[in-house]
Design a protein around this motif. Structure first.
Motif, PDB file in Angstrom:
ATOM      1  N   UNK A  22       0.837  -1.184   0.000  1.00 60.57           N
ATOM      2  CA  UNK A  22       0.000   0.000   0.000  1.00 60.57           C
ATOM      3  C   UNK A  22       0.881   1.247   0.000  1.00 60.57           C
ATOM      4  N   UNK A  23       0.525   2.228  -0.844  1.00 64.15           N
ATOM      5  CA  UNK A  23       1.226   3.510  -0.892  1.00 64.15           C
ATOM      6  C   UNK A  23       0.190   4.618  -0.804  1.00 64.15           C
ATOM      7  N   UNK A  24       0.411   5.567   0.092  1.00 67.07           N
ATOM      8  CA  UNK A  24      -0.489   6.702   0.255  1.00 67.07           C
ATOM      9  C   UNK A  24       0.331   7.984   0.204  1.00 67.07           C
ATOM     10  N   UNK A  39       7.885  27.813  12.241  1.00 63.18           N
ATOM     11  CA  UNK A  39       6.610  28.506  11.973  1.00 63.18           C
ATOM     12  C   UNK A  39       6.576  29.321  10.680  1.00 63.18           C
ATOM     13  N   UNK A  40       7.724  29.598  10.073  1.00 61.17           N
ATOM     14  CA  UNK A  40       7.714  30.352   8.817  1.00 61.17           C
ATOM     15  C   UNK A  40       7.371  29.466   7.619  1.00 61.17           C
ATOM     16  N   UNK A  41       7.297  28.140   7.823  1.00 53.67           N
ATOM     17  CA  UNK A  41       6.950  27.194   6.758  1.00 53.67           C
ATOM     18  C   UNK A  41       5.661  26.460   7.109  1.00 53.67           C
ATOM     19  N   UNK A  42       4.984  25.953   6.092  1.00 54.49           N
ATOM     20  CA  UNK A  42       3.782  25.131   6.284  1.00 54.49           C
ATOM     21  C   UNK A  42       4.183  23.663   6.441  1.00 54.49           C
ATOM     22  N   UNK A  43       3.306  22.860   7.033  1.00 50.67           N
ATOM     23  CA  UNK A  43       3.536  21.422   7.128  1.00 50.67           C
ATOM     24  C   UNK A  43       3.567  20.867   5.712  1.00 50.67           C
ATOM     25  N   UNK A  44       4.586  20.063   5.398  1.00 46.31           N
ATOM     26  CA  UNK A  44       4.773  19.557   4.040  1.00 46.31           C
ATOM     27  C   UNK A  44       3.926  18.341   3.712  1.00 46.31           C
ATOM     28  N   UNK A  45       4.002  17.913   2.459  1.00 44.00           N
ATOM     29  CA  UNK A  45       3.308  16.713   1.994  1.00 44.00           C
ATOM     30  C   UNK A  45       3.909  15.484   2.658  1.00 44.00           C
ATOM     31  N   UNK A  46       3.148  14.406   2.710  1.00 46.50           N
ATOM     32  CA  UNK A  46       3.580  13.180   3.390  1.00 46.50           C
ATOM     33  C   UNK A  46       3.356  11.959   2.521  1.00 46.50           C
ATOM     34  N   UNK A  47       4.300  11.021   2.586  1.00 44.92           N
ATOM     35  CA  UNK A  47       4.163   9.721   1.909  1.00 44.92           C
ATOM     36  C   UNK A  47       4.163   8.626   2.972  1.00 44.92           C
ATOM     37  N   UNK A  48       3.287   7.632   2.797  1.00 51.44           N
ATOM     38  CA  UNK A  48       3.183   6.507   3.725  1.00 51.44           C
ATOM     39  C   UNK A  48       3.222   5.224   2.906  1.00 51.44           C
ATOM     40  N   UNK A  49       4.063   4.273   3.326  1.00 51.91           N
ATOM     41  CA  UNK A  49       4.188   2.983   2.649  1.00 51.91           C
ATOM     42  C   UNK A  49       3.862   1.894   3.667  1.00 51.91           C
ATOM     43  N   UNK A  50       3.078   0.907   3.259  1.00 48.54           N
ATOM     44  CA  UNK A  50       2.722  -0.174   4.165  1.00 48.54           C
ATOM     45  C   UNK A  50       2.721  -1.528   3.482  1.00 48.54           C
ATOM     46  N   UNK A  51       2.786  -2.564   4.282  1.00 54.04           N
ATOM     47  CA  UNK A  51       2.739  -3.945   3.778  1.00 54.04           C
ATOM     48  C   UNK A  51       1.902  -4.755   4.756  1.00 54.04           C
TER      49      UNK A  51
END
Length: 57
Positions: A22-24, A39-51
């Motif tokens: 699984x990849x999200x 605080x000067x940056x936004x929370x970034x994108x995230x990748x999740x890998x599962x088996x």
């Protein structure tokens, strides 16, 4: 607003054993809130890998 993409693949390894990969990927997972560590940056994108595995007796 958050957006998500998910891909999954189920493989029948033997008649009694299955594996599922699984990849999200989450775009703006926190809805664009400031990063607590910087605080000067936004929370970034995230990748999740599962088996996942299933064994049937």
């Amino acid at each position: 607003m958050s957006s998500y993409v998910e891909a999954t693949c189920l493989c029948q390894v033997t008649p009694w054993w299955q594996l599922q990969a699984d990849f999200q990927y989450a775009f703006r997972p926190a809805g664009g809130i400031p990063n607590p560590e910087n605080p000067s940056q936004r929370v970034g994108n995230e990748a999740v890998v599962g088996l996942r595995t299933s064994i049937m007796f």
